[in-house]
Design a protein around this motif. Sequence first.
Motif, PDB file in Angstrom:
ATOM      1  N   TRP A   1     -24.860 -31.782 -18.151  1.00 34.65           N
ATOM      2  CA  TRP A   1     -26.218 -32.128 -17.707  1.00 34.65           C
ATOM      3  C   TRP A   1     -26.184 -32.347 -16.209  1.00 34.65           C
ATOM      4  CZ3 TRP A   1     -28.697 -36.644 -15.671  1.00 34.65           C
ATOM      5  CH2 TRP A   1     -30.106 -36.608 -15.708  1.00 34.65           C
ATOM      6  N   TYR A   2     -27.283 -31.934 -15.553  1.00 37.30           N
ATOM      7  CA  TYR A   2     -27.338 -32.036 -14.091  1.00 37.30           C
ATOM      8  C   TYR A   2     -28.769 -32.297 -13.675  1.00 37.30           C
ATOM      9  CZ  TYR A   2     -27.003 -30.558  -9.188  1.00 37.30           C
ATOM     10  OH  TYR A   2     -27.056 -30.517  -7.823  1.00 37.30           O
ATOM     11  N   TRP A   3     -28.954 -33.322 -12.828  1.00 37.21           N
ATOM     12  CA  TRP A   3     -30.262 -33.614 -12.243  1.00 37.21           C
ATOM     13  C   TRP A   3     -30.186 -33.343 -10.757  1.00 37.21           C
ATOM     14  CZ3 TRP A   3     -32.077 -36.972  -8.492  1.00 37.21           C
ATOM     15  CH2 TRP A   3     -33.476 -37.125  -8.431  1.00 37.21           C
ATOM     16  N   SER A   4     -31.084 -32.492 -10.257  1.00 36.61           N
ATOM     17  CA  SER A   4     -31.013 -32.032  -8.872  1.00 36.61           C
ATOM     18  C   SER A   4     -31.807 -32.932  -7.936  1.00 36.61           C
ATOM     19  CB  SER A   4     -31.539 -30.596  -8.763  1.00 36.61           C
ATOM     20  OG  SER A   4     -31.680 -30.224  -7.404  1.00 36.61           O
ATOM     21  N   GLY A   5     -31.121 -33.545  -6.985  1.00 36.12           N
ATOM     22  CA  GLY A   5     -31.797 -34.317  -5.959  1.00 36.12           C
ATOM     23  C   GLY A   5     -32.593 -33.428  -5.022  1.00 36.12           C
TER      24      GLY A   5
ATOM     25  N   ILE B   1     -36.549 -33.857  -3.971  1.00 37.92           N
ATOM     26  CA  ILE B   1     -37.017 -33.936  -2.587  1.00 37.92           C
ATOM     27  C   ILE B   1     -38.048 -32.842  -2.308  1.00 37.92           C
ATOM     28  CG2 ILE B   1     -36.321 -33.631  -0.182  1.00 37.92           C
ATOM     29  CD1 ILE B   1     -33.663 -34.967  -0.921  1.00 37.92           C
ATOM     30  N   SER B   2     -37.795 -31.648  -2.804  1.00 32.35           N
ATOM     31  CA  SER B   2     -38.652 -30.503  -2.504  1.00 32.35           C
ATOM     32  C   SER B   2     -39.992 -30.562  -3.220  1.00 32.35           C
ATOM     33  CB  SER B   2     -37.935 -29.203  -2.886  1.00 32.35           C
ATOM     34  OG  SER B   2     -36.732 -29.058  -2.158  1.00 32.35           O
ATOM     35  N   ASN B   3     -40.066 -31.258  -4.361  1.00 29.06           N
ATOM     36  CA  ASN B   3     -41.277 -31.212  -5.171  1.00 29.06           C
ATOM     37  C   ASN B   3     -41.949 -32.562  -5.359  1.00 29.06           C
ATOM     38  OD1 ASN B   3     -41.320 -28.290  -6.220  1.00 29.06           O
ATOM     39  ND2 ASN B   3     -39.219 -28.949  -6.612  1.00 29.06           N
ATOM     40  N   SER B   4     -41.469 -33.589  -4.652  1.00 30.60           N
ATOM     41  CA  SER B   4     -42.078 -34.911  -4.775  1.00 30.60           C
ATOM     42  C   SER B   4     -42.823 -35.249  -3.496  1.00 30.60           C
ATOM     43  CB  SER B   4     -41.000 -35.966  -5.033  1.00 30.60           C
ATOM     44  OG  SER B   4     -40.223 -36.174  -3.874  1.00 30.60           O
ATOM     45  N   ASP B   5     -43.255 -36.488  -3.398  1.00 31.91           N
ATOM     46  CA  ASP B   5     -43.971 -36.944  -2.208  1.00 31.91           C
ATOM     47  C   ASP B   5     -43.090 -36.967  -0.967  1.00 31.91           C
ATOM     48  OD1 ASP B   5     -42.698 -39.148  -3.774  1.00 31.91           O
ATOM     49  OD2 ASP B   5     -43.185 -40.270  -1.968  1.00 31.91           O
ATOM     50  N   MET B   6     -41.778 -36.752  -1.123  1.00 33.92           N
ATOM     51  CA  MET B   6     -40.892 -36.769   0.041  1.00 33.92           C
ATOM     52  C   MET B   6     -41.201 -35.630   0.999  1.00 33.92           C
ATOM     53  SD  MET B   6     -39.160 -39.424  -0.308  1.00 33.92           S
ATOM     54  CE  MET B   6     -38.280 -39.058   1.198  1.00 33.92           C
TER      55      MET B   6
ATOM     56  N   ILE C   1     -37.062 -46.932  -6.913  1.00 33.45           N
ATOM     57  CA  ILE C   1     -36.355 -46.653  -8.154  1.00 33.45           C
ATOM     58  C   ILE C   1     -37.201 -45.674  -8.956  1.00 33.45           C
ATOM     59  CG2 ILE C   1     -35.519 -47.604 -10.340  1.00 33.45           C
ATOM     60  CD1 ILE C   1     -34.981 -50.227  -8.873  1.00 33.45           C
ATOM     61  N   ILE C   2     -36.605 -44.590  -9.406  1.00 33.00           N
ATOM     62  CA  ILE C   2     -37.350 -43.629 -10.206  1.00 33.00           C
ATOM     63  C   ILE C   2     -36.796 -43.592 -11.626  1.00 33.00           C
ATOM     64  CG2 ILE C   2     -37.954 -42.224  -8.201  1.00 33.00           C
ATOM     65  CD1 ILE C   2     -35.886 -40.169  -9.115  1.00 33.00           C
ATOM     66  N   LYS C   3     -37.672 -43.246 -12.561  1.00 29.68           N
ATOM     67  CA  LYS C   3     -37.333 -43.194 -13.981  1.00 29.68           C
ATOM     68  C   LYS C   3     -37.384 -41.740 -14.436  1.00 29.68           C
ATOM     69  CE  LYS C   3     -38.888 -45.294 -18.362  1.00 29.68           C
ATOM     70  NZ  LYS C   3     -39.922 -46.214 -18.938  1.00 29.68           N
ATOM     71  N   ILE C   4     -36.259 -41.249 -14.960  1.00 29.32           N
ATOM     72  CA  ILE C   4     -36.105 -39.828 -15.284  1.00 29.32           C
ATOM     73  C   ILE C   4     -35.909 -39.674 -16.791  1.00 29.32           C
ATOM     74  CG2 ILE C   4     -34.715 -37.754 -14.860  1.00 29.32           C
ATOM     75  CD1 ILE C   4     -33.690 -39.263 -12.289  1.00 29.32           C
ATOM     76  N   LYS C   5     -36.682 -38.783 -17.402  1.00 31.09           N
ATOM     77  CA  LYS C   5     -36.539 -38.526 -18.838  1.00 31.09           C
ATOM     78  C   LYS C   5     -35.338 -37.617 -19.066  1.00 31.09           C
ATOM     79  CE  LYS C   5     -39.092 -36.969 -22.940  1.00 31.09           C
ATOM     80  NZ  LYS C   5     -38.647 -38.146 -23.712  1.00 31.09           N
ATOM     81  N   TYR C   6     -34.475 -38.031 -19.995  1.00 27.23           N
ATOM     82  CA  TYR C   6     -33.260 -37.280 -20.325  1.00 27.23           C
ATOM     83  C   TYR C   6     -33.447 -36.594 -21.676  1.00 27.23           C
ATOM     84  CZ  TYR C   6     -28.338 -36.495 -21.565  1.00 27.23           C
ATOM     85  OH  TYR C   6     -27.147 -35.934 -21.951  1.00 27.23           O
ATOM     86  N   PRO C   7     -33.078 -35.335 -21.833  1.00 28.33           N
ATOM     87  CA  PRO C   7     -32.375 -34.469 -20.874  1.00 28.33           C
ATOM     88  C   PRO C   7     -33.301 -33.606 -20.025  1.00 28.33           C
ATOM     89  CG  PRO C   7     -32.392 -33.417 -23.004  1.00 28.33           C
ATOM     90  CD  PRO C   7     -33.119 -34.716 -23.184  1.00 28.33           C
ATOM     91  N   GLU C   8     -34.643 -33.776 -20.174  1.00 21.35           N
ATOM     92  CA  GLU C   8     -35.574 -32.886 -19.480  1.00 21.35           C
ATOM     93  C   GLU C   8     -35.434 -32.939 -17.959  1.00 21.35           C
ATOM     94  OE1 GLU C   8     -37.297 -33.830 -23.498  1.00 21.35           O
ATOM     95  OE2 GLU C   8     -36.223 -34.907 -21.914  1.00 21.35           O
ATOM     96  N   GLY C   9     -35.044 -34.108 -17.428  1.00 23.65           N
ATOM     97  CA  GLY C   9     -34.893 -34.251 -15.982  1.00 23.65           C
ATOM     98  C   GLY C   9     -36.201 -34.481 -15.259  1.00 23.65           C
ATOM     99  N   VAL C  10     -37.273 -34.780 -15.979  1.00 21.17           N
ATOM    100  CA  VAL C  10     -38.597 -34.981 -15.389  1.00 21.17           C
ATOM    101  C   VAL C  10     -38.749 -36.428 -14.943  1.00 21.17           C
ATOM    102  CG1 VAL C  10     -41.080 -34.903 -15.830  1.00 21.17           C
ATOM    103  CG2 VAL C  10     -39.567 -33.194 -16.857  1.00 21.17           C
ATOM    104  N   THR C  11     -39.264 -36.628 -13.726  1.00 18.28           N
ATOM    105  CA  THR C  11     -39.535 -37.979 -13.233  1.00 18.28           C
ATOM    106  C   THR C  11     -40.802 -38.493 -13.891  1.00 18.28           C
ATOM    107  OG1 THR C  11     -38.505 -37.454 -11.103  1.00 18.28           O
ATOM    108  CG2 THR C  11     -39.937 -39.384 -11.184  1.00 18.28           C
ATOM    109  N   VAL C  12     -40.691 -39.572 -14.678  1.00 21.79           N
ATOM    110  CA  VAL C  12     -41.840 -40.078 -15.427  1.00 21.79           C
ATOM    111  C   VAL C  12     -42.474 -41.290 -14.760  1.00 21.79           C
ATOM    112  CG1 VAL C  12     -41.002 -39.171 -17.609  1.00 21.79           C
ATOM    113  CG2 VAL C  12     -40.349 -41.479 -16.928  1.00 21.79           C
ATOM    114  N   ASN C  13     -41.790 -41.917 -13.797  1.00 21.53           N
ATOM    115  CA  ASN C  13     -42.403 -43.023 -13.066  1.00 21.53           C
ATOM    116  C   ASN C  13     -41.647 -43.274 -11.775  1.00 21.53           C
ATOM    117  OD1 ASN C  13     -44.352 -44.983 -12.618  1.00 21.53           O
ATOM    118  ND2 ASN C  13     -44.227 -45.745 -14.730  1.00 21.53           N
TER     119      ASN C  13
END
Length: 434
Positions: free
Chosen positions: A277-281, A285-290, A329-341
């Motif tokens: 499993w891999y979550w890409s930082g 960064i590319s698809n969030s408010d950053m 702090i971000i909350k990530i759904k596993y294994p989907e890798g989606v940021t839920v909060n």
Amino acid sequence: MIKLTCTLLILTCLLGQINAQIFPQEGSKLCYRMIGFSFPGDVSAAKYTLQIAKGDQANEGAFEKNIVVSLSGIKSRMIAEVPAFGSEYTWRTTETGNNNIQVKSALHHFSVKITSNVDPAAARLRVTKSAEKYKDCYVFLDGSRSLYDMNGKPIWFLPGTDLKSNQMAYPRDLKATPQGTITFITGEQPYEISYDGAILWHFAIDPARGETPPFHHDFTRLANGHYMGLVYEDISGHVPPYVKDSIIQDAYDSAGYYKSRLYNSIVELDEKLNVVWYWSGLNYISNSDMRVRKTADFLSVDHDLHDNAFFFDEKRNMVYLSFKSISRIIKIKYPEGVTVNTYGLPYTPGSTPVDNKLFSMQHSCKISKKGYLYFYNNNVFGTPHLPTIPEFEEPGPGGTELKKVWEYQCTVESTDTALTNGKFPYGGTAIELP
């Protein structure tokens, strides 16, 4: 960093190493004072007595005069604690049958090594308030690479110097695993070892050969036997020129050159070193408010969001990731890798959030048994304050606001005015006790 683990895990380490018929084996050199002894036994024996003498004793008379530990039990294995590091010891067992006939074993010999970290003449740990309720727990200290009982006495140290490859590679994040082993990171590489210091699992890394990037801060073994940790990764790309107060798209430097961009990811490995499993930082960064923020008179180092902790809630399949540099702090759904909060103020056009008022530049993040989010809050943006350890109830579906339910205010005993006026060294972690 302080890590606390229950006695059960330590006993698992000890009992797991005494499968040999006699342990410690003759001439063993140990890195711990709490020892699992194993010896031949007769199922018809009424009891066994273990005796340990100080020094390398060669005969019964000298042994009898120097006994420092004596224990009795009904099993042919026991756990005993010898008095000191840097000493030689002699031990034997006495088997007492149901007919009261006693059979003594031969004398066996071992030694316990010493380092400056566990030498009371060189280093001491002061306990200011004893924890009677948790007196059978133990504390790992990364700085001294040692394990302590709740009286502040060391009982184990990480053996060898071959695991330290440079000045920045001191072992960190020492902790016991659900499997009764010990994990840590050193030289940007993760290790799993036995209580004896034998390497059980190691993920070797050579960035020059394009291999998996360096690990940092937080590494843990999961209940399913897999391993999860934080990794740094670099990419290169053209950076647009700096324009004051502009909205920046994917800009992380003002020089306008091809620069190395640092981003943070999470990787899960199995026992055979496969990435499962891999979550890409970079994707975050590319698809969030950053991607959208207003610059100040200087460019903040937001190419390194400095993730310094994660927690995998294996029951709820959620991963919590802490970013120190942006107090988030971000909350990530596993294994989907989606940021839920997202906990912490998001970037919006024209804003430069630094302090989300609830916490800032935090370390550690975990979920308590009651399901609350807690961490070590450095509390340093704006007017610096002493750290706190807060506990929050998470919002329901669609909500974004944390509700504080408990908080501990850290204090400092010091005559240093810089500390007593509200400043405090960075760092720290928080762990819920059993």
